[in-house]
Design an enzyme around this catalytic site. Structure first.
Site, PDB file in Angstrom:
ATOM      1  N   PRO A  54      33.294  26.485  43.790  1.00 15.64           N
ATOM      2  CA  PRO A  54      32.248  26.234  42.803  1.00 15.64           C
ATOM      3  C   PRO A  54      31.120  25.371  43.356  1.00 15.64           C
ATOM      4  CG  PRO A  54      34.413  25.933  41.841  1.00 15.64           C
ATOM      5  CD  PRO A  54      34.623  26.116  43.304  1.00 15.64           C
ATOM      6  N   GLU A  55      29.910  25.679  42.903  1.00 15.30           N
ATOM      7  CA  GLU A  55      28.747  24.912  43.331  1.00 15.30           C
ATOM      8  C   GLU A  55      28.470  23.814  42.308  1.00 15.30           C
ATOM      9  OE1 GLU A  55      26.164  26.775  45.720  1.00 15.30           O
ATOM     10  OE2 GLU A  55      27.677  28.257  46.226  1.00 15.30           O
TER      11      GLU A  55
ATOM     12  N   LYS B 285      30.126  18.201  43.670  1.00  9.33           N
ATOM     13  CA  LYS B 285      31.144  19.178  43.287  1.00  9.33           C
ATOM     14  C   LYS B 285      32.397  18.513  42.713  1.00  9.33           C
ATOM     15  CE  LYS B 285      29.743  22.428  46.915  1.00  9.33           C
ATOM     16  NZ  LYS B 285      30.227  23.273  48.022  1.00  9.33           N
TER      17      LYS B 285
ATOM     18  N   ASN C  34      27.920  27.539  49.154  1.00 10.36           N
ATOM     19  CA  ASN C  34      27.572  28.616  50.080  1.00 10.36           C
ATOM     20  C   ASN C  34      26.542  29.587  49.518  1.00 10.36           C
ATOM     21  OD1 ASN C  34      27.984  29.488  52.712  1.00 10.36           O
ATOM     22  ND2 ASN C  34      29.401  31.098  52.080  1.00 10.36           N
TER      23      ASN C  34
ATOM     24  N   ARG D 246      32.225  29.134  56.837  1.00 12.19           N
ATOM     25  CA  ARG D 246      31.876  29.858  55.626  1.00 12.19           C
ATOM     26  C   ARG D 246      31.147  31.143  56.012  1.00 12.19           C
ATOM     27  NH1 ARG D 246      34.959  26.700  54.272  1.00 12.19           N
ATOM     28  NH2 ARG D 246      34.823  25.049  52.686  1.00 12.19           N
TER      29      ARG D 246
END
Length: 258
Positions: free
Chosen positions: A2-3, A51, A163, A248
């Site tokens: 999650p961002e 986050k 990401n 990533r």
């Protein structure tokens, strides 16, 4: 993972349900905190920090991080959970709500004065009331050799970008994810990153293209092999990170980004 905008929305839901309420029951289903009982104490507030989620209960902080699979969900008393009980890591109940943290990547209960031990290393929070663009820029500029996508994802530089945003920012600024941060206009990237995440903090669907239709909401992220929305060149994909464990997936247009 999650961002920051997702965590911001989760914090708002939890705060609406729990803030100002007395906890009637707490159940921490991790060995280190299995005997902790915060029942009878009032939930002061739930706040996001990048986050991370911070729940202030009396003299304690419940700190959690969703990582890849975690979530916090709110149910009415006795409401049926949408996930199996064995996935629950924390259950917080009041007279009129229950909040359940499922598959939390991090869960700890700390004295509030030790909260910095959990989140003090983070850079300026893009969605925080004390957002400091100059400090974020200063931190990014300390390591000009780092690939720009890696630098933007490093929560020690600025807290909240994940990401999706890192890839989308690289496209919008016309820079390959691998370009050294010192060879980019970092101030412009920080400014755009802040504007994007603020624009999305209240949306159910994250949008970077201006098109709110699902499947049209990103420029490059998740679009490997599909035509670039600007030039038609197939989007490429690779991996990048500070270490192999932190790699990533990156997405980029080899024509629009250099």
């Amino acid at each position: 993972m999650p961002e920051g905008d997702t965590v911001y929305q989760a914090a708002r839901r939890l705060d609406r349900a729990l803030a100002g309420k007395v906890l009637t029951e707490t159940d921490f289903r991790v060995p280190a905190y299995a005997t902790v009982d915060l029942s009878g104490q009032r939930m002061d507030e739930v706040v996001p920090r990048g986050k991370h989620l911070l729940m202030h209960v009396g003299e304690h902080t419940i700190h959690s991080h969703l990582k890849m699979e975690g979530s916090w969900e709110v149910y009415p008393p006795g409401g049926r959970w949408r996930h199996p009980g064995y996935q629950a890591r924390a259950v917080l109940r009041t007279e009129d709500a229950q909040a359940v943290g499922f598959l939390l990547g991090v869960l700890e209960v700390l004295p509030r004065e030790r909260e910095d031990e959990a989140v003090g290393y983070l850079g300026p929070d893009l969605l925080g009331p004390d957002w400091d663009a100059d400090e974020a820029l200063r931190r990014l500029q300390e390591h000009p050799e780092v690939p720009v996508a890696v630098a933007l994802l490093d929560q020690r530089n600025l807290a909240g970008l994940g990401n999706v945003y890192a890839n989308e920012l690289c496209f919008l600024r016309g820079m390959l994810p691998t370009r050294p941060a010192g060879e980019t206009d970092l101030a412009a990237a920080v400014d755009l990153g802040h504007r994007l995440i603020v624009a999305n903090r209240d949306r159910p669907l994250r949008v970077t293209t201006g098109d709110t239709r699902r499947g049209r909401n990103t420029w490059v992220y998740g679009r490997k092999g599909q035509p670039c929305r600007r030039c038609g060149t197939p989007i490429r994909s690779d991996s990048l990170g500070r270490t192999e464990l932190e790699e990533r997936v990156t997405y980029f247009c080899p024509v629009c980004q250099t």
